[in-house]
Design a protein around this motif. Structure first.
Motif, PDB file in Angstrom:
ATOM      1  N   THR A  69       0.738  -1.374   0.018  1.00  0.00           N
ATOM      2  CA  THR A  69       0.051  -0.056   0.090  1.00  0.00           C
ATOM      3  C   THR A  69       0.887   1.163   0.090  1.00  0.00           C
ATOM      4  O   THR A  69       0.700   2.124  -0.640  1.00  0.00           O
ATOM      5  CB  THR A  69      -0.924  -0.029   1.287  1.00  0.00           C
ATOM      6  OG1 THR A  69      -1.603  -1.229   1.263  1.00  0.00           O
ATOM      7  CG2 THR A  69      -1.814   1.267   1.307  1.00  0.00           C
ATOM      8  N   ALA A  70       1.925   1.316   0.605  1.00  0.00           N
ATOM      9  CA  ALA A  70       2.793   2.288   0.710  1.00  0.00           C
ATOM     10  C   ALA A  70       3.334   2.724  -0.402  1.00  0.00           C
ATOM     11  O   ALA A  70       3.586   3.763  -1.043  1.00  0.00           O
ATOM     12  CB  ALA A  70       3.710   2.189   1.909  1.00  0.00           C
ATOM     13  N   VAL A  71       4.158   1.613  -1.218  1.00  0.00           N
ATOM     14  CA  VAL A  71       4.748   1.703  -2.407  1.00  0.00           C
ATOM     15  C   VAL A  71       3.784   2.303  -3.341  1.00  0.00           C
ATOM     16  O   VAL A  71       3.980   3.227  -4.292  1.00  0.00           O
ATOM     17  CB  VAL A  71       5.327   0.395  -2.833  1.00  0.00           C
ATOM     18  CG1 VAL A  71       5.595   0.656  -4.200  1.00  0.00           C
ATOM     19  CG2 VAL A  71       6.532   0.163  -1.793  1.00  0.00           C
ATOM     20  N   PHE A  72       2.492   1.627  -3.675  1.00  0.00           N
ATOM     21  CA  PHE A  72       1.600   2.207  -4.523  1.00  0.00           C
ATOM     22  C   PHE A  72       1.172   3.585  -4.151  1.00  0.00           C
ATOM     23  O   PHE A  72       0.766   4.351  -5.187  1.00  0.00           O
ATOM     24  CB  PHE A  72       0.318   1.240  -4.194  1.00  0.00           C
ATOM     25  CG  PHE A  72      -0.715   1.806  -5.192  1.00  0.00           C
ATOM     26  CD1 PHE A  72      -0.630   1.709  -6.686  1.00  0.00           C
ATOM     27  CD2 PHE A  72      -2.021   2.370  -4.708  1.00  0.00           C
ATOM     28  CE1 PHE A  72      -1.813   2.106  -7.532  1.00  0.00           C
ATOM     29  CE2 PHE A  72      -2.873   2.832  -5.758  1.00  0.00           C
ATOM     30  CZ  PHE A  72      -2.831   2.641  -7.165  1.00  0.00           C
ATOM     31  N   THR A  73       0.952   4.064  -3.221  1.00  0.00           N
ATOM     32  CA  THR A  73       0.397   5.437  -2.649  1.00  0.00           C
ATOM     33  C   THR A  73       1.866   6.473  -3.120  1.00  0.00           C
ATOM     34  O   THR A  73       1.383   7.432  -3.846  1.00  0.00           O
ATOM     35  CB  THR A  73       0.539   5.580  -1.003  1.00  0.00           C
ATOM     36  OG1 THR A  73      -0.741   4.801  -0.781  1.00  0.00           O
ATOM     37  CG2 THR A  73      -0.088   6.892  -0.778  1.00  0.00           C
ATOM     38  N   VAL A  74       2.927   6.023  -3.009  1.00  0.00           N
ATOM     39  CA  VAL A  74       3.977   6.776  -3.561  1.00  0.00           C
ATOM     40  C   VAL A  74       4.121   6.909  -5.269  1.00  0.00           C
ATOM     41  O   VAL A  74       4.283   7.912  -5.820  1.00  0.00           O
ATOM     42  CB  VAL A  74       5.400   6.148  -2.886  1.00  0.00           C
ATOM     43  CG1 VAL A  74       6.451   7.248  -3.796  1.00  0.00           C
ATOM     44  CG2 VAL A  74       5.615   6.726  -1.397  1.00  0.00           C
ATOM     45  N   VAL A  78       3.430  10.244  -7.205  1.00  0.00           N
ATOM     46  CA  VAL A  78       4.461  10.814  -7.929  1.00  0.00           C
ATOM     47  C   VAL A  78       4.404  10.685  -9.237  1.00  0.00           C
ATOM     48  O   VAL A  78       4.660  11.564 -10.159  1.00  0.00           O
ATOM     49  CB  VAL A  78       5.975  10.206  -7.379  1.00  0.00           C
ATOM     50  CG1 VAL A  78       6.923  10.672  -8.132  1.00  0.00           C
ATOM     51  CG2 VAL A  78       5.819  10.608  -5.812  1.00  0.00           C
ATOM     52  N   LEU A  79       4.107   9.309  -9.996  1.00  0.00           N
ATOM     53  CA  LEU A  79       4.115   9.108 -11.323  1.00  0.00           C
ATOM     54  C   LEU A  79       2.996   8.964 -11.995  1.00  0.00           C
ATOM     55  O   LEU A  79       2.774   9.391 -13.297  1.00  0.00           O
ATOM     56  CB  LEU A  79       4.919   7.614 -11.143  1.00  0.00           C
ATOM     57  CG  LEU A  79       6.375   7.590 -11.018  1.00  0.00           C
ATOM     58  CD1 LEU A  79       6.814   6.117 -11.195  1.00  0.00           C
ATOM     59  CD2 LEU A  79       7.390   8.548 -11.716  1.00  0.00           C
TER      60      LEU A  79
END
Length: 121
Positions: A69-74, A78-79
């Motif tokens: 979840t954290a990686v997907f949120t970033v 951002v991208l």
């Protein structure tokens, strides 16, 4: 018994073909759900008997889901999402270091008098 007679008896015994085989499909689906229920009961019984393994498994899943979840949120912020500015393709890098951005889009702009002088290359 002829093949036609065998076919007729089989159709009578198994319910005929008027329902298009739906009754057999319903039986197969019901059997799949029964097997699924048995498997779930077996899994829960095994987890209850081994609380240490259960705790490690639950914590591992919780950490993995949280990290995902954290990686997907970033990545999403951002991208994937567009920048919240009008004309985001006209944004520039503003810096006082000469090597911050290389290439034709490089712009070095000194803002204010508090920035140190950068010697030219």
């Amino acid at each position: 018994m002829s093949s036609e007679e065998a076919r007729r008896r089989a159709l009578q015994e198994f319910g005929g073909t008027r329902d298009g085989g739906k009754r057999l499909d319903r039986r197969a689906a019901a059997r799949r759900f029964d097997v699924l229920e048995q498997d779930l009961r077996y899994a829960v019984r095994g987890l209850v008997h081994r609380p240490g393994f259960t705790a490690v498994a639950v914590l591992t899943l919780a950490l993995a889901i949280g990290a995902n979840t954290a990686v997907f949120t970033v990545v999403n912020g951002v991208l994937l999402r567009p920048l919240p500015f009008p004309d985001p393709d006209r944004l520039m890098v503003v810096s006082y270091w000469p090597n911050v951005c290389e290439g034709p889009a490089r712009r070095t702009v000194a803002v204010g008098s508090r920035l140190p002088d950068v010697p030219p290359k």
